[in-house]
Design a protein around this motif. Structure first.
Motif, PDB file in Angstrom:
ATOM      1  N   UNK A 125       0.805  -1.215   0.000  1.00 28.37           N
ATOM      2  CA  UNK A 125       0.000   0.000   0.000  1.00 28.37           C
ATOM      3  C   UNK A 125       0.834   1.258   0.000  1.00 28.37           C
ATOM      4  N   UNK A 126       1.835   1.326   0.869  1.00 28.65           N
ATOM      5  CA  UNK A 126       2.633   2.550   0.960  1.00 28.65           C
ATOM      6  C   UNK A 126       3.567   2.711  -0.229  1.00 28.65           C
ATOM      7  N   UNK A 169       4.468   5.774  -5.180  1.00 28.94           N
ATOM      8  CA  UNK A 169       4.600   5.737  -6.640  1.00 28.94           C
ATOM      9  C   UNK A 169       3.513   6.571  -7.309  1.00 28.94           C
ATOM     10  N   UNK A 170       2.292   6.469  -6.807  1.00 31.55           N
ATOM     11  CA  UNK A 170       1.179   7.241  -7.380  1.00 31.55           C
ATOM     12  C   UNK A 170       1.431   8.736  -7.251  1.00 31.55           C
ATOM     13  N   UNK A 200       4.242  10.276  -6.768  1.00 32.35           N
ATOM     14  CA  UNK A 200       5.436  10.677  -7.522  1.00 32.35           C
ATOM     15  C   UNK A 200       5.137  10.828  -9.009  1.00 32.35           C
ATOM     16  N   UNK A 201       4.329   9.941  -9.563  1.00 30.65           N
ATOM     17  CA  UNK A 201       4.114   9.929 -11.012  1.00 30.65           C
ATOM     18  C   UNK A 201       2.921  10.769 -11.459  1.00 30.65           C
ATOM     19  N   UNK A 202       1.983  11.040 -10.571  1.00 34.39           N
ATOM     20  CA  UNK A 202       0.789  11.799 -10.938  1.00 34.39           C
ATOM     21  C   UNK A 202       1.002  13.278 -10.605  1.00 34.39           C
ATOM     22  N   UNK A 203       1.208  14.096 -11.627  1.00 38.08           N
ATOM     23  CA  UNK A 203       1.551  15.501 -11.416  1.00 38.08           C
ATOM     24  C   UNK A 203       0.426  16.274 -10.738  1.00 38.08           C
ATOM     25  N   UNK A 204      -0.818  15.862 -10.952  1.00 39.23           N
ATOM     26  CA  UNK A 204      -1.926  16.585 -10.319  1.00 39.23           C
ATOM     27  C   UNK A 204      -1.949  16.385  -8.799  1.00 39.23           C
ATOM     28  N   UNK A 205      -1.170  15.413  -8.322  1.00 42.57           N
ATOM     29  CA  UNK A 205      -1.090  15.176  -6.878  1.00 42.57           C
ATOM     30  C   UNK A 205       0.118  15.854  -6.238  1.00 42.57           C
ATOM     31  N   UNK A 215      -5.231   6.346 -10.353  1.00 39.17           N
ATOM     32  CA  UNK A 215      -3.835   6.163 -10.726  1.00 39.17           C
ATOM     33  C   UNK A 215      -3.305   4.830 -10.186  1.00 39.17           C
ATOM     34  N   UNK A 216      -3.725   4.464  -8.983  1.00 38.87           N
ATOM     35  CA  UNK A 216      -3.268   3.190  -8.401  1.00 38.87           C
ATOM     36  C   UNK A 216      -3.772   2.009  -9.238  1.00 38.87           C
TER      37      UNK A 216
END
Length: 313
Positions: A43-44, A49-50, A52-57, A303-304
């Motif tokens: 989970x962590x 990863x989510x 880091x890779x999702x710019x909207x976050x 994203x996950x």
């Protein structure tokens, strides 16, 4: 009892008993321990990863959440593998240096986790009480400084713990009735008066986790005052919904932490109950936190699922 009445020594290894009174059930107890640890790792790691890779976050709340997720990975890995090897293979010995490193990591990282939760509360306070200045106040540079400050606070305040324990004379035994090395457990095995060390440990706990909780509560008092002053019921609902995931994380993180802390120092509960709660305090929040945000945050959930190959981009 006076130290002179005891046979003192400086052990090179300690023996972790596990959960006293439940030795026959260690294999069964290992099943939830292992499940919690695997879910925490998956989970962590996925959460980091989510984000880091999702710019909207790449927003303050989620950047602090990524820091919390990484800390969760470290603290669960510090304790769970050794406990599982103990349960499965009877591998109870731990070198004193590894024991002291475990103490430092457990206490410093849990202090950092508390700081990251406070930082997330501060973000929610600014976002709701002063939304027009949110991006100006919490810039990437400020976020990095807050994160570094939280890490330094944990490392500096908890750094003395292993050095305080290193050269203590211990009384006749090197047996630790626990699944992992813990500051007060080792201090209680010493043949010298450790009241000053206990006071220092208690003061650090109150100056970190205790004050963090007070500031978190204050933040939410101000947030609720602002929210309930909004004229629209829909606006109040949306504002509260942005805090709901964080409130769940606060409850999940602080409830077992406070229970473990106060029962260890002031309460009288069965040793195996305390040890089970102490382990849940280190394993349960890291497992649950990614689930809370994954379920309640659509962007993280989408994203996950995409990273896991369960949903197209």
């Amino acid at each position: 009892m006076a130290a002179s009445n005891w046979s003192t020594f400086h052990p090179s290894t300690f023996i972790l008993v596990g959960i006293p009174g439940l030795e026959e059930a260690h294999v069964w107890i290992s099943i939830p321990f292992c499940s919690f640890y695997i879910l925490s790792l998956l989970g962590n790691s996925l959460l980091v990863a989510v984000i880091k890779t999702e710019r909207t976050l790449h927003e303050p709340m989620y950047l602090f959440l990524a820091m919390l997720a990484f800390a969760d990975l470290v603290v669960s890995t510090t304790t769970a593998p050794k406990a599982l090897f103990n349960f499965w293979f009877g591998d109870r010995a731990i070198h004193i240096n590894a024991c002291l490193a475990q103490i430092f990591l457990i206490h410093s990282i849990t202090t950092m986790e508390s700081g990251f939760i406070l930082a997330m509360a501060f973000d929610r306070y600014i976002a709701i009480c002063n939304p027009l200045r949110h991006s100006a106040i919490l810039t990437n540079q400020i976020i990095a400084k807050i994160g570094l400050g939280i890490v330094m606070r944990g490392a500096v305040l908890l750094g003395p713990h292993p050095f305080l324990l290193k050269w203590l004379p211990y009384c006749r035994t090197n047996i630790i009735s626990h699944t992992y090395c813990e500051f007060m457990v080792l201090a209680n095995l010493a043949c010298v008066d450790t009241r000053i060390m206990s006071i220092y440990s208690l003061a650090v706990a109150f100056l970190t986790g205790g004050l963090d909780f007070v500031f978190i509560a204050l933040s939410y008092i101000l947030i609720l005052r602002t929210v309930f002053s909004l004229p629209s019921k829909e606006a109040r609902r949306k504002s509260l919904s942005t805090c709901s995931s964080h409130i769940f994380v606060i409850v999940v993180s602080y409830t077992p932490a406070f229970f473990s802390f106060f029962t260890h120092r002031f309460g009288h509960v069965s040793p195996y109950v305390h040890i089970l709660i102490a382990n849940m305090y280190l394993l349960f929040p890291p497992m649950v936190n990614p689930i809370i945000y994954g379920v309640r945050t659509p962007r993280i959930r989408r994203k996950a699922l995409h990273i896991l190959g369960l949903k197209p981009a």
